[in-house]
Every structure is written in structure tokens, then in C-alpha cells.
Design a protein around this motif. Structure first.
Motif, short mmCIF file in Angstrom:
data_model
loop_
_atom_site.label_atom_id
_atom_site.label_comp_id
_atom_site.label_asym_id
_atom_site.label_seq_id
_atom_site.Cartn_x
_atom_site.Cartn_y
_atom_site.Cartn_z
N VAL A 1 0.85 -1.18 0.00
CA VAL A 1 0.00 0.00 0.00
C VAL A 1 0.89 1.24 0.00
O VAL A 1 1.76 1.37 0.87
N GLY A 2 0.69 2.14 -0.97
CA GLY A 2 1.47 3.36 -0.95
C GLY A 2 1.78 3.91 -2.33
O GLY A 2 0.92 3.94 -3.21
N TRP A 3 3.04 4.27 -2.53
CA TRP A 3 3.43 5.11 -3.66
C TRP A 3 3.79 4.30 -4.91
O TRP A 3 4.49 3.31 -4.83
N ALA A 4 3.31 4.78 -6.04
CA ALA A 4 3.74 4.30 -7.35
C ALA A 4 4.03 5.52 -8.21
O ALA A 4 3.35 6.55 -8.11
N CYS A 5 5.04 5.42 -9.04
CA CYS A 5 5.37 6.52 -9.95
C CYS A 5 6.08 5.94 -11.16
O CYS A 5 6.34 4.72 -11.23
N VAL A 6 6.38 6.80 -12.10
CA VAL A 6 7.18 6.41 -13.26
C VAL A 6 8.59 6.95 -13.06
O VAL A 6 8.77 8.14 -12.81
N ASP A 7 9.57 6.06 -13.13
CA ASP A 7 10.97 6.47 -13.06
C ASP A 7 11.53 6.62 -14.47
O ASP A 7 11.45 5.67 -15.27
N LEU A 8 12.10 7.76 -14.76
CA LEU A 8 12.86 7.96 -15.99
C LEU A 8 14.33 7.91 -15.60
O LEU A 8 14.85 8.86 -15.01
N PRO B 1 -1.48 9.75 -19.76
CA PRO B 1 -0.76 8.65 -20.42
C PRO B 1 0.18 7.88 -19.49
O PRO B 1 0.29 6.65 -19.59
N TRP B 2 0.88 8.57 -18.58
CA TRP B 2 1.76 7.84 -17.68
C TRP B 2 0.98 6.94 -16.73
O TRP B 2 1.44 5.87 -16.35
N GLY B 3 -0.22 7.38 -16.35
CA GLY B 3 -1.06 6.52 -15.52
C GLY B 3 -1.45 5.24 -16.25
O GLY B 3 -1.41 4.14 -15.68
N GLU C 1 -5.42 13.52 -11.11
CA GLU C 1 -5.19 14.25 -12.35
C GLU C 1 -3.86 13.91 -13.01
O GLU C 1 -3.80 13.68 -14.21
N LYS C 2 -2.77 13.92 -12.23
CA LYS C 2 -1.43 13.75 -12.80
C LYS C 2 -0.67 12.65 -12.08
O LYS C 2 -0.60 12.63 -10.85
N THR C 3 -0.06 11.75 -12.85
CA THR C 3 0.75 10.67 -12.30
C THR C 3 2.12 11.19 -11.85
O THR C 3 2.74 11.96 -12.58
#
Length: 278
Positions: free
Chosen positions: A7-14, A65-67, A87-89
Motif C-alpha cells: 500500500v502506498g506510492w507508485a510513480c514512473v521512473d525515468l 498517459p503515464w497513468g 489528475e497527474k501521475t
């Protein structure tokens, strides 16, 4: 084998691997680039899936799109995810330098706080619940429900912030970062703060410590340390769900995280067993 819910954080790593560090001019050559799932809970769930476990994730993303990329990537990698949609990933630029150290530049996105539909079913179906402090409302709800059912609750404690300490007091297992240990006064101080929990500290290149014991990090050359602590937490929760005791689970997690840092990807359980047995 029990399911692990993160449970918690997800993001996109570049992720940008650079040839030299620190920068010597206005441009620094990039030797490799890739897009990867990031965030403590999301990376922990990927580690569970890679080790052969059943992985579930409660997290947040944007309607962008990132979502959509996160949804597809997690599904392809074997993680069943439920997202609250904002709204924003979140997106992070990650610079990985030649010695494997990383520097993260996070954009936190635009996200809500309400839990997604069906979240309680995920808690009820889990053998172990793991949480970070990046979405405290969801982590608290999940930990309280898991406590009512007598399930193990693992806290990824990476700071001395009030929200993180509150969540850690709801956990049965608190695995802290070296930074959190330092901020809170050391391992003995952590043990005193959370008297009902099993407490351990990850110390990077110095391995992992707990009251009465210590395991050295694997003697391998680091390639990429991004997410190493998240992988450690996922492997620890996975080992608990498989019935390992706390110390055994720490040894498993130490080996998984060490191989991950050296290779840049989570190893399979077969690879981990081979390393642990010599």
C-alpha cells in the motif's frame, strides 16, 4: 503461499545512467536510459511477483498517459493493482552515476486521498500487508483492518515524520532506512519507540541489522541502487508470507536486494537460493 499487499506510492521512473559525475559542463552524456516502475510500494510488489509470489498493490495514479503506462506495466509484470485516480501521475527523473549511486528528482503529481473501490477485499485476501508512508490515509486503513484480522503488517519507515511514526506504531514489523535510524537516535531508540514490533534497519553497503544481529551486504559491485530498499521490503514481506521467521526473512531480503543492486533487476528465487547456498 500467501499474498502480499503493498500500500502506498507508485510513480514512473525515468532513469538516466550518466558517464561522469558530477557534471563538468552544461551537458553530460547519457550511457543508458529506461522507463521503469518506481515508488516504494510499487517496487516492493514487483519484487514479490518476480520472486514467484502473489502480489497486489493499492496506489494512486493520474488520468493521463503515464497513468495508463503504470497500469499496463504492472499487469505485464504480474502485479494486480487497484488505483485511486487523480489528475497527474507522479514522475521522477533518476540520475544513476558510475558507482551505482542515484539522485532522484521527483514530481509528486496531482493525486487525491480517497481509497479505491475494493480496497478492503485486497486487505482481506492478503497474508501480509506492507505499507510506506507516502499515502498515510490508505496505509492506516489497511493496517487497522489487517490488525483486526491478526495479519502481519510491515512498515517501510524511511523518515521521522509524524505520519510515518504513527503508521509504524500500527505495524508488527518495522524495517527502517539508515536515514530514519539516524534521525531517531539509533537501533535501540527504534526498539524503544515500537516495543511491540520486530525492528530492523537497512544500512546499504553495510547490510542489515536488528537487535542482537547483523548480516553483511553481498560483496558485489553495485550497478544501480535505485529502489534497493523497496526491493528489500518486498522480499522481506514475501518471505514472511512464505512462513520464514523474521531473521530468516531478513537474510532472504538482504540477498535479494544485493543481487538487485548488482544486476539492475530483481533476481528469481532460484537465483537467490543458489547464492544463499553457496
Amino acid at each position: 503461499m500467501g499474498r502480499v499487499l503493498a500500500v502506498g506510492w507508485a510513480c514512473v521512473d525515468l532513469r538516466f545512467h550518466v558517464a561522469t559525475w558530477p557534471p563538468e559542463g552544461s551537458r553530460t552524456p547519457v550511457t543508458a536510459y529506461r522507463e521503469a516502475v518506481g515508488g516504494p510500494a510499487a517496487v516492493a510488489s514487483l519484487a514479490v511477483a518476480r520472486l514467484g509470489g502473489e502480489a497486489a498493490l493499492l496506489s494512486r495514479r493520474g488520468e493521463d498517459p503515464w497513468g495508463g503506462w503504470l497500469v499496463a506495466e504492472l499487469a505485464a509484470l504480474g502485479v494486480r493493482a487497484r488505483f485511486a485516480v487523480g489528475e497527474k501521475t507522479p514522475v521522477s527523473a533518476v540520475v544513476v552515476v558510475p558507482d551505482g549511486e542515484r539522485y532522484i528528482f521527483p514530481y509528486r503529481g496531482q493525486l487525491g486521498t480517497a481509497l479505491p473501490e475494493g480496497w478492503s477485499e485486497e486487505v482481506d485476501g492478503a497474508a501480509v500487508v506492507l505499507a510506506d508512508a507516502r499515502w498515510p490515509e490508505a496505509a492506516e486503513e489497511a493496517f487497522v483492518r489487517a490488525r483486526q484480522a491478526g495479519k502481519p503488517r510491515v512498515m517501510d519507515l524511511d523518515s521521522a515524520a509524524a505520519d510515518a511514526l504513527h503508521l509504524a506504531r500500527l505495524a508488527t514489523h518495522v524495517v527502517a532506512s539508515e536515514e530514519a535510524e539516524r534521525a531517531l537516535g539509533g537501533l535501540e531508540a527504534l526498539e524503544a519507540l515500537f516495543p511491540g514490533a520486530f525492528v530492523a534497519v537497512t544500512r546499504g553497503a553495510r547490510g542489515v541489522a536488528w537487535p542482537g544481529g547483523h548480516v553483511e551486504a553481498l560483496p558485489l559491485e553495485p550497478k544501480d541502487t535505485t529502489g534497493a530498499g523497496d526491493v528489500f521490503h518486498g522480499a522481506f514481506a514475501w518471505a514472511l508470507a512464505r512462513g520464514w521467521g523474521e531473521v530468516g526473512a531478513l537474510r532472504v531480503a538482504n540477498a535479494v536486494a544485493g543481487l538487485y543492486v548488482a544486476r539492475g533487476q530483481v533476481p528469481s528465487w532460484t537465483e537467490v537460493e543458489r547464492w544463499m547456498h553457496g
